[in-house]
Design an enzyme around this catalytic site. Structure first.
Site, short mmCIF file in Angstrom:
data_model
loop_
_atom_site.label_atom_id
_atom_site.label_comp_id
_atom_site.label_asym_id
_atom_site.label_seq_id
_atom_site.Cartn_x
_atom_site.Cartn_y
_atom_site.Cartn_z
N LYS A 28 0.84 -1.22 0.00
CA LYS A 28 0.00 0.00 0.00
C LYS A 28 0.87 1.26 0.00
O LYS A 28 0.61 2.20 -0.76
CB LYS A 28 -0.93 -0.04 1.22
CG LYS A 28 -1.88 1.15 1.33
CD LYS A 28 -3.11 0.78 2.13
CE LYS A 28 -2.86 0.64 3.62
NZ LYS A 28 -2.57 1.92 4.31
N ARG A 33 2.81 5.99 -3.28
CA ARG A 33 3.97 6.78 -3.70
C ARG A 33 4.22 6.66 -5.20
O ARG A 33 4.67 7.62 -5.84
CB ARG A 33 5.21 6.35 -2.90
CG ARG A 33 5.14 6.82 -1.43
CD ARG A 33 6.11 6.01 -0.58
NE ARG A 33 6.22 6.53 0.79
CZ ARG A 33 5.35 6.29 1.78
NH1 ARG A 33 4.26 5.57 1.54
NH2 ARG A 33 5.56 6.78 2.99
N GLY A 101 -5.16 7.93 5.53
CA GLY A 101 -4.26 8.92 6.12
C GLY A 101 -3.02 9.09 5.27
O GLY A 101 -2.51 10.20 5.09
N SER A 174 6.78 9.13 12.29
CA SER A 174 5.75 9.03 11.25
C SER A 174 6.35 9.17 9.86
O SER A 174 6.85 10.23 9.49
CB SER A 174 4.68 10.11 11.46
OG SER A 174 3.87 10.18 10.30
N GLN A 176 4.56 9.19 7.27
CA GLN A 176 3.66 10.07 6.52
C GLN A 176 4.11 11.52 6.64
O GLN A 176 4.13 12.27 5.67
CB GLN A 176 2.22 9.91 6.99
CG GLN A 176 1.65 8.54 6.68
CD GLN A 176 0.27 8.31 7.27
OE1 GLN A 176 -0.30 9.20 7.90
NE2 GLN A 176 -0.26 7.12 7.08
N ASP A 327 1.84 -1.10 12.00
CA ASP A 327 0.51 -1.53 11.53
C ASP A 327 0.18 -2.95 11.94
O ASP A 327 -0.95 -3.41 11.72
CB ASP A 327 0.44 -1.41 10.00
CG ASP A 327 0.43 0.04 9.54
OD1 ASP A 327 0.05 0.92 10.34
OD2 ASP A 327 0.81 0.29 8.39
N LYS A 354 -4.46 5.95 14.54
CA LYS A 354 -4.54 5.29 13.24
C LYS A 354 -6.00 5.38 12.75
O LYS A 354 -6.76 6.22 13.20
CB LYS A 354 -4.06 3.84 13.36
CG LYS A 354 -2.59 3.73 13.72
CD LYS A 354 -1.72 4.28 12.62
CE LYS A 354 -0.25 4.23 12.97
NZ LYS A 354 0.58 4.87 11.95
N ARG A 403 -7.65 -3.06 9.51
CA ARG A 403 -6.77 -3.99 10.23
C ARG A 403 -7.44 -4.53 11.51
O ARG A 403 -7.13 -5.63 11.96
CB ARG A 403 -5.43 -3.34 10.55
CG ARG A 403 -4.67 -2.94 9.29
CD ARG A 403 -3.19 -2.72 9.51
NE ARG A 403 -2.65 -1.88 8.45
CZ ARG A 403 -2.37 -2.30 7.21
NH1 ARG A 403 -2.59 -3.55 6.87
NH2 ARG A 403 -1.89 -1.47 6.31
#
Ligand code: S3P
Length: 450
Positions: A28, A33, A101, A174, A176, A327, A354, A403
């Site tokens: 993912k 990306r 996110g 993070s 992200q 995760d 999350k 999840r």
């Protein structure tokens, strides 16, 4: 795509041995990306093995809204005709990132240094998640933001007219946030420097280098110091997306707890910034081996072979491993329930922000199914019951979190009574073939009446 339609309740019950090959979908993180970096090149990027989960499809749609031509060529093959660094057009409508996110934060970064305005929204889960962690550093480039209270979506970003480069230390572990700053730095003149105290997944750094950006990483006392030279001309690429270790976690963990199982999960990336779960499982006594170890696209890859493991033991997971398995804690807590003794997980505050508060969500569902645990702001401890002693029998809330839904369905594969989830719909965000794939291995998952 905001919302997920009607809830899809599902039930999982004890099954015979799980056997066979589990070909899990593309990664993912790398899929998001690939689309975003493809959109930031002039020319055609081709992608094979793209994850066609809803999160990634929402990012594809967003890239179209910013002016890229994104084409689904079938069977996981995609083409992106990019617009170049600084070439994003202003979208006509709201950018809907659905449940993702990663999607929203990376796209915010990618547009923040272009002189355009964009409004972002998502589903109820995404609209409750903190965005200031991204918009604060983007403001340093000159990007302005107006959102709801608490830094939440929906939110409008006014990209910087004259961006300046930035030196930023990421305050939370993070990938992200790190990636949003790097993507913003692409269209800022000079060098943007991002420092992270703890290493998080490094796909953005690796892929930026692959696309021809000038980027270096230095390990210093402050942490990883990443330096990116702005305004490069990115070169279009062909990208083969490896299979997702975070999705591989589900068939692997299921095989460990279902008696007699023997499952092969081929072609899984074992990038050290992602592989923490597998190290942890081996420390717990899992019969988990790496076969056919090789390198693909500069990443270590192996076929994972997981067999039923009757002697799993609880362990204390090292805190400094958290980022490399962030995760995977929900499904680890399921394996911990089938282990002897306690599994201690510390330094995991990020689990609370999350797709759901994953400590609360797992704690409530595990307790309802007969498993004791203790939890605090950034830790939780699961009291393992050993094989054959997990009661099951409860329905768990999945809180719009893929999840959480998948983890409880794995729990039900070896419990005395079936385990249900109120809504398995979110599974489609990251692992759309979860039900048929687990079914082919021998799992008994049914859609049930609400
Ligand atoms: C991701 C980073 C992680 C992870 C998420 C994917 C990414 O989030 O939980 O599923 O692709 O960069 P954080 O950056 O919030 O830790």
């Amino acid at each position: 795509m905001s919302g997920h339609g009607d809830p899809i309740p599902m039930t999982s019950r004890a099954c015979g041995p799980l056997t066979g090959r589990a070909e899990v979908p593309g990664d993912k993180s790398i899929s998001h990306r690939s689309l975003i970096l493809g959109a930031l090149c002039v020319g055609e990027t081709t992608i094979s093995g793209l994850l066609e989960g809803q999160d990634v499809l929402d990012t594809a749609q967003a890239m179209r809204a910013f002016g890229a031509k994104v084409t689904d060529l079938g069977e996981g093959n995609w083409s992106v005709q990019g617009v170049g660094v600084g070439g994003f057009a202003e979208p006509d409508g709201v950018i809907d990132c659905g449940n993702s996110g990663t999607g929203v934060r990376l796209i915010m970064g990618a547009m923040a240094t272009s002189p355009i305005v964009a409004t972002f929204s998502g589903d109820a889960s995404l609209n409750g998640r903190p965005m200031a962690r991204v918009t604060d550093p983007l403001a340093l480039f000159g990007c302005q933001t107006v959102g709801r209270s608490g830094g939440r979506l929906p939110m409008t970003l006014v990209g910087a007219q004259d961006p300046v480069s930035v030196r930023y230390t990421v305050p939370v572990p993070s990938a992200q946030v790190k990636s949003a700053v790097l993507l913003a730095g692409l269209n800022a003149p000079g060098q943007t420097v991002v420092i992270e105290a703890e290493a998080t997944r490094d796909h953005t750094e690796r892929m930026l280098a692959g696309f021809g950006a000038e980027i270096s990483v230095e390990n210093t006392e402050e942490g990883r110091v990443i330096t990116l030279t702005g305004q490069p001309e990115l070169q279009p690429q062909h990208i083969e997306v490896p299979r997702d270790p975070s999705s591989a976690a589900f068939p692997v963990c299921a095989a460990l707890i279902v008696p007699g199982s023997d499952v092969l999960v081929p072609g899984i990336g074992l990038n050290p910034t992602r592989a923490g779960l597998f190290t942890t499982l081996r420390e717990m006594g899992a019969d988990l081996t790496y076969e056919n170890e090789r390198e693909e696209g500069g990443e270590p890859v192996a076929d994972l072979r997981a067999r039923f493991s009757p002697d799993l033991k609880g362990i204390e997971v090292p805190e400094d491993r958290a980022a490399s398995m962030i995760d995977e804690y929900p499904v680890l807590s399921v394996v911990a329930a089938y282990a002897q003794g306690e599994t201690v997980m510390r330094g995991v505050k990020e689990l609370r922000v999350k797709e759901s508060d994953r400590i609360d969500a797992m704690a409530a569902g595990l307790r309802a199914n007969g498993i004791d645990l203790q939890d605090g702001p950034d830790w939780w401890i699961v009291q393992g019951r050993g094989h054959g002693n997990v009661a099951g029998g409860a329905t768990c809330a999945s809180h719009l979190d893929h999840r959480i839904a998948m983890s409880f369905l794995i729990l039900g594969m070896a419990s005395e009574k079936p385990v249900s989830v109120d809504d398995g719909g979110p599974i489609a965000t990251s692992f759309p073939i979860f039900e048929p794939l687990m079914g082919q291995l021998g799992a008994q998952i049914n859609r049930t009446e609400s």
